[in-house]
Design a protein around this motif. Structure first.
Motif, PDB file in Angstrom:
ATOM      1  N   MET A  74      51.847  15.463  55.969  1.00  0.00           N
ATOM      2  CA  MET A  74      51.467  15.196  57.349  1.00  0.00           C
ATOM      3  C   MET A  74      50.882  16.469  57.945  1.00  0.00           C
ATOM      4  SD  MET A  74      53.916  13.653  60.386  1.00  0.00           S
ATOM      5  CE  MET A  74      54.764  12.656  59.187  1.00  0.00           C
ATOM      6  N   VAL A  75      49.899  16.307  58.856  1.00  0.00           N
ATOM      7  CA  VAL A  75      49.141  17.456  59.344  1.00  0.00           C
ATOM      8  C   VAL A  75      48.867  17.348  60.842  1.00  0.00           C
ATOM      9  CG1 VAL A  75      46.910  18.633  59.147  1.00  0.00           C
ATOM     10  CG2 VAL A  75      47.986  17.690  57.113  1.00  0.00           C
ATOM     11  N   PHE A  76      48.912  18.508  61.506  1.00  0.00           N
ATOM     12  CA  PHE A  76      48.403  18.654  62.862  1.00  0.00           C
ATOM     13  C   PHE A  76      47.377  19.781  62.843  1.00  0.00           C
ATOM     14  CE2 PHE A  76      48.366  21.343  66.639  1.00  0.00           C
ATOM     15  CZ  PHE A  76      47.887  20.435  67.572  1.00  0.00           C
ATOM     16  N   ALA A  77      46.248  19.576  63.527  1.00  0.00           N
ATOM     17  CA  ALA A  77      45.231  20.618  63.661  1.00  0.00           C
ATOM     18  C   ALA A  77      44.836  20.748  65.125  1.00  0.00           C
ATOM     19  CB  ALA A  77      43.997  20.276  62.831  1.00  0.00           C
ATOM     20  N   GLU A  78      44.728  21.977  65.577  1.00  0.00           N
ATOM     21  CA  GLU A  78      44.167  22.176  66.919  1.00  0.00           C
ATOM     22  C   GLU A  78      42.702  21.749  66.890  1.00  0.00           C
ATOM     23  OE1 GLU A  78      44.831  26.114  68.427  1.00  0.00           O
ATOM     24  OE2 GLU A  78      47.000  25.809  68.543  1.00  0.00           O
TER      25      GLU A  78
END
Length: 137
Positions: A74-78
């Protein structure tokens, strides 16, 4: 989802470039720029990030392919590139982001990032890993 929230919170709080979380604990942080925070540990251990959750400042196609290669779940990117989103969707990786851009720029914003150019013609995570490894070493 709690792990993703922890990773996002640490990314903002610690002024890191990336944060990886597993089993409710922060396992890895970096302040290095570019692809190095993901790539350098992978050179030594291809399974180091397996089943982890990542929060990162910038994720382009190259980083997305390394994320698939390393089995991050799972990933979060600004900031995320359109190509990175496609890679995640094709590989069933859950992601969140704040801003989407067509592609990742180089540091002076005059052209596409050289690592993005390097992987422009591949969607194969193993091939991308090899190309980036050869470029960096």
């Amino acid at each position: 989802m709690l792990e993703l929230e922890l990773a996002k919170r640490e990314l903002m709080k610690g002024n890191f470039s990336c944060v990886l979380v597993k089993d409710g604990e922060v396992c890895y942080t970096s302040v290095e720029k570019g692809i190095k925070p993901l790539m350098l540990p992978l050179i030594h251990d291809k399974s180091i990030f397996q089943n982890m959750v990542l929060a990162d400042k910038v994720i382009g196609k190259a980083a997305a392919l390394l994320i698939v290669f390393s089995s991050i779940q799972m990933v979060f990117a600004e900031t995320i590139s359109s190509e990175a989103k496609k890679i995640f969707e094709e590989n069933n990786i859950m992601y969140e982001y704040e801003e989407e851009v067509p592609y990742i720029y180089n540091r002076v914003k005059s052209d596409m990032c050289p690592i993005e150019k390097l992987v422009k013609n591949t969607n194969n995570p193993q091939e991308a890993f090899q190309l980036i490894k050869e470029f960096l070493l």
